[in-house]
Write a protein that holds these residues in place. Structure first.
Motif, PDB file in Angstrom:
ATOM      1  N   THR A 111       0.854  -1.179   0.000  1.00  0.00           N
ATOM      2  CA  THR A 111       0.000   0.000   0.000  1.00  0.00           C
ATOM      3  C   THR A 111       0.897   1.238   0.000  1.00  0.00           C
ATOM      4  OG1 THR A 111      -0.105   0.194   2.417  1.00  0.00           O
ATOM      5  CG2 THR A 111      -1.705  -1.279   1.368  1.00  0.00           C
ATOM      6  N   CYS A 112       0.288   2.402   0.168  1.00  0.00           N
ATOM      7  CA  CYS A 112       1.065   3.644   0.241  1.00  0.00           C
ATOM      8  C   CYS A 112       1.323   4.074   1.682  1.00  0.00           C
ATOM      9  CB  CYS A 112       0.341   4.778  -0.481  1.00  0.00           C
ATOM     10  SG  CYS A 112       0.053   4.476  -2.228  1.00  0.00           S
ATOM     11  N   THR A 113       0.351   3.826   2.563  1.00  0.00           N
ATOM     12  CA  THR A 113       0.419   4.339   3.929  1.00  0.00           C
ATOM     13  C   THR A 113       0.043   3.254   4.926  1.00  0.00           C
ATOM     14  OG1 THR A 113      -1.897   5.036   4.018  1.00  0.00           O
ATOM     15  CG2 THR A 113      -0.305   6.616   3.094  1.00  0.00           C
ATOM     16  N   GLY A 114       0.429   3.475   6.181  1.00  0.00           N
ATOM     17  CA  GLY A 114       0.020   2.580   7.244  1.00  0.00           C
ATOM     18  C   GLY A 114      -1.480   2.565   7.431  1.00  0.00           C
ATOM     19  N   SER A 115      -2.128   3.703   7.229  1.00  0.00           N
ATOM     20  CA  SER A 115      -3.588   3.753   7.321  1.00  0.00           C
ATOM     21  C   SER A 115      -4.217   2.791   6.321  1.00  0.00           C
ATOM     22  CB  SER A 115      -4.096   5.175   7.056  1.00  0.00           C
ATOM     23  OG  SER A 115      -3.668   6.071   8.055  1.00  0.00           O
ATOM     24  N   GLU A 116      -3.728   2.822   5.082  1.00  0.00           N
ATOM     25  CA  GLU A 116      -4.239   1.905   4.065  1.00  0.00           C
ATOM     26  C   GLU A 116      -3.949   0.458   4.428  1.00  0.00           C
ATOM     27  OE1 GLU A 116      -3.849   4.656   0.029  1.00  0.00           O
ATOM     28  OE2 GLU A 116      -2.382   3.097   0.439  1.00  0.00           O
ATOM     29  N   ALA A 117      -2.771   0.212   4.994  1.00  0.00           N
ATOM     30  CA  ALA A 117      -2.407  -1.148   5.371  1.00  0.00           C
ATOM     31  C   ALA A 117      -3.353  -1.680   6.441  1.00  0.00           C
ATOM     32  CB  ALA A 117      -0.965  -1.197   5.858  1.00  0.00           C
ATOM     33  N   ASN A 118      -3.669  -0.866   7.444  1.00  0.00           N
ATOM     34  CA  ASN A 118      -4.588  -1.304   8.492  1.00  0.00           C
ATOM     35  C   ASN A 118      -6.017  -1.422   7.970  1.00  0.00           C
ATOM     36  OD1 ASN A 118      -2.884  -1.756  10.729  1.00  0.00           O
ATOM     37  ND2 ASN A 118      -2.673   0.435  11.046  1.00  0.00           N
ATOM     38  N   ASP A 119      -6.397  -0.541   7.059  1.00  0.00           N
ATOM     39  CA  ASP A 119      -7.708  -0.643   6.428  1.00  0.00           C
ATOM     40  C   ASP A 119      -7.821  -1.965   5.658  1.00  0.00           C
ATOM     41  OD1 ASP A 119     -10.045   1.556   5.581  1.00  0.00           O
ATOM     42  OD2 ASP A 119      -9.743  -0.014   4.098  1.00  0.00           O
ATOM     43  N   LEU A 120      -6.766  -2.306   4.926  1.00  0.00           N
ATOM     44  CA  LEU A 120      -6.750  -3.565   4.187  1.00  0.00           C
ATOM     45  C   LEU A 120      -6.775  -4.754   5.147  1.00  0.00           C
ATOM     46  CD1 LEU A 120      -6.454  -5.172   1.546  1.00  0.00           C
ATOM     47  CD2 LEU A 120      -3.972  -4.824   1.719  1.00  0.00           C
TER      48      LEU A 120
ATOM     49  N   GLY B 192      -4.765   4.815  12.136  1.00  0.00           N
ATOM     50  CA  GLY B 192      -4.926   5.371  10.807  1.00  0.00           C
ATOM     51  C   GLY B 192      -6.014   6.416  10.690  1.00  0.00           C
ATOM     52  N   VAL B 193      -6.179   6.929   9.455  1.00  0.00           N
ATOM     53  CA  VAL B 193      -7.056   8.075   9.217  1.00  0.00           C
ATOM     54  C   VAL B 193      -8.171   7.796   8.219  1.00  0.00           C
ATOM     55  CG1 VAL B 193      -5.240   9.735   9.774  1.00  0.00           C
ATOM     56  CG2 VAL B 193      -5.523   8.986   7.402  1.00  0.00           C
ATOM     57  N   THR B 194      -8.274   6.580   7.676  1.00  0.00           N
ATOM     58  CA  THR B 194      -9.417   6.281   6.813  1.00  0.00           C
ATOM     59  C   THR B 194     -10.675   6.209   7.671  1.00  0.00           C
ATOM     60  OG1 THR B 194      -9.262   3.872   7.031  1.00  0.00           O
ATOM     61  CG2 THR B 194      -7.900   4.922   5.327  1.00  0.00           C
ATOM     62  N   ILE B 195     -11.838   6.134   7.036  1.00  0.00           N
ATOM     63  CA  ILE B 195     -13.069   6.113   7.816  1.00  0.00           C
ATOM     64  C   ILE B 195     -13.130   4.879   8.712  1.00  0.00           C
ATOM     65  CG2 ILE B 195     -14.485   4.949   6.065  1.00  0.00           C
ATOM     66  CD1 ILE B 195     -16.750   6.965   6.909  1.00  0.00           C
ATOM     67  N   ALA B 196     -12.556   3.767   8.258  1.00  0.00           N
ATOM     68  CA  ALA B 196     -12.540   2.560   9.084  1.00  0.00           C
ATOM     69  C   ALA B 196     -11.473   2.636  10.162  1.00  0.00           C
ATOM     70  CB  ALA B 196     -12.329   1.321   8.213  1.00  0.00           C
ATOM     71  N   THR B 197     -10.244   3.017   9.775  1.00  0.00           N
ATOM     72  CA  THR B 197      -9.171   3.004  10.764  1.00  0.00           C
ATOM     73  C   THR B 197      -9.279   4.154  11.758  1.00  0.00           C
ATOM     74  OG1 THR B 197      -7.674   4.190   9.256  1.00  0.00           O
ATOM     75  CG2 THR B 197      -7.572   1.775   9.261  1.00  0.00           C
ATOM     76  N   ALA B 198      -9.999   5.219  11.411  1.00  0.00           N
ATOM     77  CA  ALA B 198     -10.246   6.269  12.410  1.00  0.00           C
ATOM     78  C   ALA B 198     -11.042   5.705  13.574  1.00  0.00           C
ATOM     79  CB  ALA B 198     -10.984   7.443  11.777  1.00  0.00           C
ATOM     80  N   SER B 199     -11.932   4.745  13.298  1.00  0.00           N
ATOM     81  CA  SER B 199     -12.670   4.100  14.372  1.00  0.00           C
ATOM     82  C   SER B 199     -11.796   3.149  15.170  1.00  0.00           C
ATOM     83  CB  SER B 199     -13.877   3.348  13.819  1.00  0.00           C
ATOM     84  OG  SER B 199     -14.981   4.227  13.670  1.00  0.00           O
ATOM     85  N   LEU B 200     -10.626   2.813  14.644  1.00  0.00           N
ATOM     86  CA  LEU B 200      -9.642   2.041  15.397  1.00  0.00           C
ATOM     87  C   LEU B 200      -8.643   2.962  16.093  1.00  0.00           C
ATOM     88  CD1 LEU B 200      -8.821  -0.716  12.721  1.00  0.00           C
ATOM     89  CD2 LEU B 200     -10.533  -0.803  14.548  1.00  0.00           C
ATOM     90  N   SER B 201      -8.925   4.268  16.088  1.00  0.00           N
ATOM     91  CA  SER B 201      -7.975   5.275  16.576  1.00  0.00           C
ATOM     92  C   SER B 201      -8.643   6.237  17.553  1.00  0.00           C
ATOM     93  CB  SER B 201      -7.382   6.050  15.394  1.00  0.00           C
ATOM     94  OG  SER B 201      -6.777   5.184  14.464  1.00  0.00           O
ATOM     95  N   PRO B 202      -8.968   5.776  18.765  1.00  0.00           N
ATOM     96  CA  PRO B 202      -9.596   6.682  19.734  1.00  0.00           C
ATOM     97  C   PRO B 202      -8.733   7.884  20.086  1.00  0.00           C
ATOM     98  CG  PRO B 202      -8.976   4.587  20.747  1.00  0.00           C
ATOM     99  CD  PRO B 202      -8.860   4.406  19.278  1.00  0.00           C
ATOM    100  N   SER B 203      -7.413   7.778  19.917  1.00  0.00           N
ATOM    101  CA  SER B 203      -6.571   8.944  20.178  1.00  0.00           C
ATOM    102  C   SER B 203      -6.780  10.033  19.141  1.00  0.00           C
ATOM    103  CB  SER B 203      -5.091   8.549  20.208  1.00  0.00           C
ATOM    104  OG  SER B 203      -4.639   8.163  18.928  1.00  0.00           O
TER     105      SER B 203
ATOM    106  N   PHE C 281       2.767  -2.503   8.216  1.00  0.00           N
ATOM    107  CA  PHE C 281       3.953  -1.649   8.355  1.00  0.00           C
ATOM    108  C   PHE C 281       3.776  -0.428   7.480  1.00  0.00           C
ATOM    109  CE2 PHE C 281       4.756  -4.657   4.934  1.00  0.00           C
ATOM    110  CZ  PHE C 281       5.299  -3.880   3.930  1.00  0.00           C
ATOM    111  N   GLY C 282       4.592   0.600   7.718  1.00  0.00           N
ATOM    112  CA  GLY C 282       4.436   1.832   6.959  1.00  0.00           C
ATOM    113  C   GLY C 282       5.593   2.780   7.119  1.00  0.00           C
ATOM    114  N   LYS C 283       5.351   3.887   7.809  1.00  0.00           N
ATOM    115  CA  LYS C 283       6.211   5.066   7.846  1.00  0.00           C
ATOM    116  C   LYS C 283       7.692   4.855   7.536  1.00  0.00           C
ATOM    117  CE  LYS C 283       3.390   7.155  11.554  1.00  0.00           C
ATOM    118  NZ  LYS C 283       2.481   7.957  10.737  1.00  0.00           N
ATOM    119  N   PRO C 284       8.423   4.035   8.289  1.00  0.00           N
ATOM    120  CA  PRO C 284       9.874   3.978   8.066  1.00  0.00           C
ATOM    121  C   PRO C 284      10.289   3.236   6.808  1.00  0.00           C
ATOM    122  CG  PRO C 284       9.232   3.095  10.243  1.00  0.00           C
ATOM    123  CD  PRO C 284       8.003   3.195   9.418  1.00  0.00           C
ATOM    124  N   ALA C 285       9.366   2.518   6.164  1.00  0.00           N
ATOM    125  CA  ALA C 285       9.740   1.592   5.094  1.00  0.00           C
ATOM    126  C   ALA C 285      10.444   2.277   3.935  1.00  0.00           C
ATOM    127  CB  ALA C 285       8.505   0.849   4.585  1.00  0.00           C
ATOM    128  N   GLY C 286      10.028   3.500   3.595  1.00  0.00           N
ATOM    129  CA  GLY C 286      10.597   4.186   2.443  1.00  0.00           C
ATOM    130  C   GLY C 286      11.366   5.436   2.789  1.00  0.00           C
TER     131      GLY C 286
END
Length: 433
Positions: free
Chosen positions: A125-134, A157-168, A276-281
């Motif tokens: 994917t492109c982002t960790g948010s997308e990875a968690n959404d997937l 993450g910040v997608t509509i699904a992963t935002a619900s996994l992100s109470p912070s 995984f995400g941020k540090p990969a690239g």
């Protein structure tokens, strides 16, 4: 939806603008007009960087800052090998994964070689948010359940699904009905295990069932916790309920904890899936989802997956260079050695404001407390800004915003660690007056 914006207490607020120079005030005003109010800036006095090198960032005026916060440039800002790999591939071709290209296969095989043998496939994917959404999409397909469990102040993450996994991010009262929140193990590992057991029962009683438990293996938003055996019984509970144990390695992965490549290794478990995400690239947009063969094979038999920019040759070139640098510069060992020294030096400070110091490698959480040992958000805020004034970048974390978050690029050196500890000692002393 919560009425109080959630997130670190270190954000710039409009009332801070009065003491800024005219150019900075004008740039902030333009940013607000063009980009809207959802964005945030760090620090009472925002800082503008024009270049970076290794563990340092530089302003237009040439001021040098020590970066003890940014884990995205994991092998260092503007690493020449990564930059050269990006430029070389960009001058050739950059397209998507529906065409054959050996680089994306080479990278996938190389990445899988760093993971347990049970993990057999990777999807980019492109982002960790997308990875968690997937990961959530796959978990729901494979298990036939829809529910998810996360810790009480998690970020995934910040997608509509992963935002619900992100109470912070959205607040505990804004998560969807298919999500259950459990206490983090930062303060009480037993409460975390019992919370997962209760959450599974709650999802079953609601007729939802558990699709997946998502765990950031360093519990970064919850206040940082890298030690303990509490994930082993939780993995058993999740699998017994028919769900997947998903290890979110966006924060902990790629050698940051100084114990192999992945955070879950410190906990003695093999997840069902890994994101995984941020540090990969090192700043290029590449992330992914890896899982056991049966998980992805079952999903792939029923559905298809495509991501226009996930796994492009340019992003893969950056990611390959990151793995090269981690290996050739022995950055996992560096994280272990420098991190151990850094943690010991912080614990040795004669500072009553410093409570628990938790972490491993180059990821640390430093609790700031008052005279009674209670979380002190105001003091933490002053310390973060005081460190910025001393040209050292950190931030705050945790549900009470009193944990200093320290996660520098992996080439952090002995000299960098010394500079950090001196600046922290000076800042702690200054905040007492």
């Amino acid at each position: 939806m919560t009425d109080r914006p959630v997130g670190p207490s270190t954000y710039f607020r409009p009332e801070h603008a009065e003491g800024l120079d005219a150019r900075t005030r004008a740039l902030i005003a333009r940013r607000d007009r063009a980009m809207g109010g959802a964005y945030r800036l760090f620090y009472r006095e925002p800082v503008e960087f024009v270049r970076g090198a290794g563990t340092k960032l530089y302003t237009a005026a040439g001021e040098e800052f020590l970066d003890a916060y940014n884990n995205v440039p994991s092998v260092g800002h503007a690493h020449p090998r990564v930059s050269a790999a990006i430029a070389a591939q960009a001058s050739l071709v950059n397209t998507h994964t529906r065409y054959l290209h050996p680089a994306v296969v080479d990278y996938s095989e190389r990445l899988l070689a760093t993971l347990p043998a049970e993990i057999g496939h990777v999807m980019l994917t492109c982002t960790g948010s997308e990875a968690n959404d997937l990961a959530l999409r796959v978990a729901r397909d494979v298990t036939g359940h829809t529910g998810a469990i996360v810790t009480a102040y998690a970020y995934h993450g910040v997608t509509i699904a992963t935002a619900s996994l992100s109470p912070s991010l959205v607040g505990a009262d804004a998560v969807e009905p298919w999500v259950r929140l459990v206490p983090s193990p930062v303060d009480d590992p037993a409460a975390f295990v019992n919370g997962v057991r209760d959450a599974i029962a709650s999802l079953d009683a609601a007729g939802i069932g558990l699709a997946a438990l998502f765990v950031d293996t360093v519990f970064s938003s919850d206040g940082v916790q890298s030690e303990g055996s509490f994930l082993q019984p939780v993995a058993g509970l999740v699998r017994a309920a028919g769900g997947l144990f998903v290890a979110d390695e966006v924060q902990a992965g790629f050698g940051r904890l100084g114990h192999g490549m992945w955070g879950f290794e410190r906990h003695g478990i093999v997840p069902d899936a890994i994101t995984f995400g941020k540090p990969a690239g090192n700043g290029m947009p590449i992330a992914g989802f890896a899982a056991r063969d049966a998980v992805i094979d079952g999903f792939g038999a029923r559905q298809r997956y495509f991501n226009t920019f996930g796994g492009t040759p340019v992003s893969v070139a950056a990611a390959q260079a990151v793995l090269d640098v981690i290996a050739d510069e022995e950055l996992v060992a560096n994280a272990a050695g420098i991190g151990s020294r850094l943690g010991a030096a912080v614990r040795a400070l004669d500072a009553p404001e410093v409570g628990a110091v938790r972490g491993a490698g180059l990821y640390w959480g430093i609790d700031i407390v008052d005279d009674a040992g209670r979380p002190d958000e105001a003091r933490a805020l002053d310390i973060v800004n005081g460190m910025r004034d001393r040209r050292v970048l950190i931030a705050a974390s945790g549900p009470r915003n009193h944990t200093l978050k320290v996660r520098p690029p992996l080439p952090f050196s002995d000299a960098d660690a010394d500079r950090f500890v001196v600046a922290l000692g000076e800042t702690l002393m200054a905040t007492r007056s």
